[in-house]
Design an enzyme around this catalytic site. Structure first.
Site, PDB file in Angstrom:
ATOM      1  N   VAL A  53       0.861  -1.182   0.000  1.00  0.00           N
ATOM      2  CA  VAL A  53       0.000   0.000   0.000  1.00  0.00           C
ATOM      3  C   VAL A  53       0.892   1.224   0.000  1.00  0.00           C
ATOM      4  O   VAL A  53       2.075   1.156   0.304  1.00  0.00           O
ATOM      5  CB  VAL A  53      -0.988   0.079   1.190  1.00  0.00           C
ATOM      6  CG1 VAL A  53      -1.915  -1.121   1.247  1.00  0.00           C
ATOM      7  CG2 VAL A  53      -0.285   0.285   2.504  1.00  0.00           C
ATOM      8  N   CYS A  54       0.278   2.363  -0.352  1.00  0.00           N
ATOM      9  CA  CYS A  54       0.943   3.667  -0.296  1.00  0.00           C
ATOM     10  C   CYS A  54       2.237   3.575  -1.123  1.00  0.00           C
ATOM     11  O   CYS A  54       2.288   2.867  -2.136  1.00  0.00           O
ATOM     12  CB  CYS A  54       1.166   4.023   1.169  1.00  0.00           C
ATOM     13  SG  CYS A  54       1.439   5.771   1.532  1.00  0.00           S
ATOM     14  N   THR A  55       3.288   4.236  -0.710  1.00  0.00           N
ATOM     15  CA  THR A  55       4.515   4.228  -1.510  1.00  0.00           C
ATOM     16  C   THR A  55       5.275   2.902  -1.418  1.00  0.00           C
ATOM     17  O   THR A  55       6.311   2.758  -2.070  1.00  0.00           O
ATOM     18  CB  THR A  55       5.428   5.393  -1.109  1.00  0.00           C
ATOM     19  OG1 THR A  55       5.601   5.389   0.311  1.00  0.00           O
ATOM     20  CG2 THR A  55       4.821   6.718  -1.537  1.00  0.00           C
TER      21      THR A  55
ATOM     22  N   THR B  69      -0.943   3.596  -5.835  1.00  0.00           N
ATOM     23  CA  THR B  69      -0.066   4.057  -4.754  1.00  0.00           C
ATOM     24  C   THR B  69      -0.685   5.333  -4.190  1.00  0.00           C
ATOM     25  O   THR B  69      -1.783   5.734  -4.619  1.00  0.00           O
ATOM     26  CB  THR B  69       1.377   4.310  -5.277  1.00  0.00           C
ATOM     27  OG1 THR B  69       2.236   4.665  -4.178  1.00  0.00           O
ATOM     28  CG2 THR B  69       1.434   5.430  -6.312  1.00  0.00           C
TER      29      THR B  69
END
Lengths: 225, 225
Positions: free
Chosen positions: A100-102, A120
């Site tokens: 998840v995310c970066t 992202t």
């Protein structure tokens, strides 16, 4: 049979990227969740929250699921051969390769999103293309065995989707009920599309140094390739 | 001036009850978040996630906000004089006295919800009345300086509301954008109202021993009073 889920637990991660999915995935029957890092020394998040790794990259069991959270701490890891090769050899055998995310950009730097649809954090979305991925503006993206989520809080939606993949729809619904996940955000301000333009501009300016660093590393990787 | 936020960090808590609000509240400018327990020894959550207290109940600074998460670990604390008196003396001076999930019942056992509207995890909702509170079926309830949230994931909605109380609407919107909080639960299964009846029955049966223990402790407290 035990389902081994390994979560990369690195310095300066964003802790909710990891703790949101942890709370959901640990409720899958027979799941064992491992917090994996180079050593067993405690690790501090980007906000000083201390996490305790439970196994090292070297002695982790074979993983059914590998998961990568995000946060500023993923920037140096995009050039860290020990971490990149851990992800590559783990992904080759895992049932699901996830982030998840970066964290998605770290999977991408390891070459693990080439030819996959992925997402992202909104501020870094276009960088996915530099990893050979197809950036998709959805909160959770499932493409074959790659499962990726957007920024920070999307980890909960991500993990419920993954729980359904791993244990079925009814299991995921039951977990959702146990953690009373019927969200009511106080504002419509969770994405650049629904937040006030002024707040989006300010957030982009604040995140620009991080975006530029990530871009530079991914560009250098492309030049080498 | 530093805004001191103290989060009770006890054995067998539900970690997302704490880590969700932590991620939001730590982003308030000048906020310092303390994880408070009797000692500085690491504490394991109900799912084995290790948390590291940063200050003890004895040496915590004067708190602007006191926060109590839930989880099975709050059951013995409802009879723990050291914890109850810490909450009472802290609440007497704090600007906000707060909890999510069954943390509300611990505030209640300390007598801190008497005459207040409040909420808690759906499975224990009616027990709030035994604390002299008015149970309200809302995800986040603000009554004067008491702010309470429902089960587990409600901590994120709770913390954004609290961030707005502490730092204003625009700050809370900016934090929501940074953590990309635009939730998309995969199912309508987050409360007994929208989940399938069969799943609700099963969850209630699973949680009944915990409910009965909480009820017995609160009943004994009422008899003493």
């Amino acid at each position: 049979m035990t389902l081994h889920i390994g979560m990369l637990t690195f310095p300066n991660l964003t802790q909710l990227d990891l703790t949101g999915p942890f709370e959901i995935l640990v409720r899958i029957p027979d799941a064992k969740v491992h917090l994996l890092w180079k050593t067993l020394e405690p690790v501090a998040s980007d906000a000083g929250f201390v996490l305790q790794p439970t196994a090292t990259l070297e002695n982790a069991p074979p993983l059914d699921v590998v998961f990568v959270p995000g946060g500023a701490g993923q920037i140096p890891l995009m050039e860290d051969e020990a971490v990149l090769s851990f992800l590559q050899r783990t992904a080759a055998r895992a049932r699901y390769v996830t982030a998840v995310c970066t964290g998605s950009l770290l999977l991408g730097a390891a070459g693990l999103l080439e030819g996959y649809r992925a997402t992202t954090h909104w501020a870094y979305h276009e960088l996915l293309a530099k990893c050979g991925a197809t950036p998709v503006r959805e909160r959770v993206v499932v493409d074959r065995n790659r499962v990726t989520g957007g920024g920070v809080t999307s980890g909960i939606d991500f993990a419920l989707r993954l729980a359904a993949e791993l244990g079925g729809d009814e299991l995921s619904r039951s977990i959702q009920l146990m953690v009373e996940y019927d969200p009511e955000p106080p504002y419509h301000s969770g994405t650049p599309v629904n937040a006030e333009a002024r707040l989006v501009e300010r957030a982009r300016a604040q995140l620009e140094p991080f975006r530029a660093k990530r871009e530079a590393i991914l560009d250098a990787r492309l030049r080498r390739a």
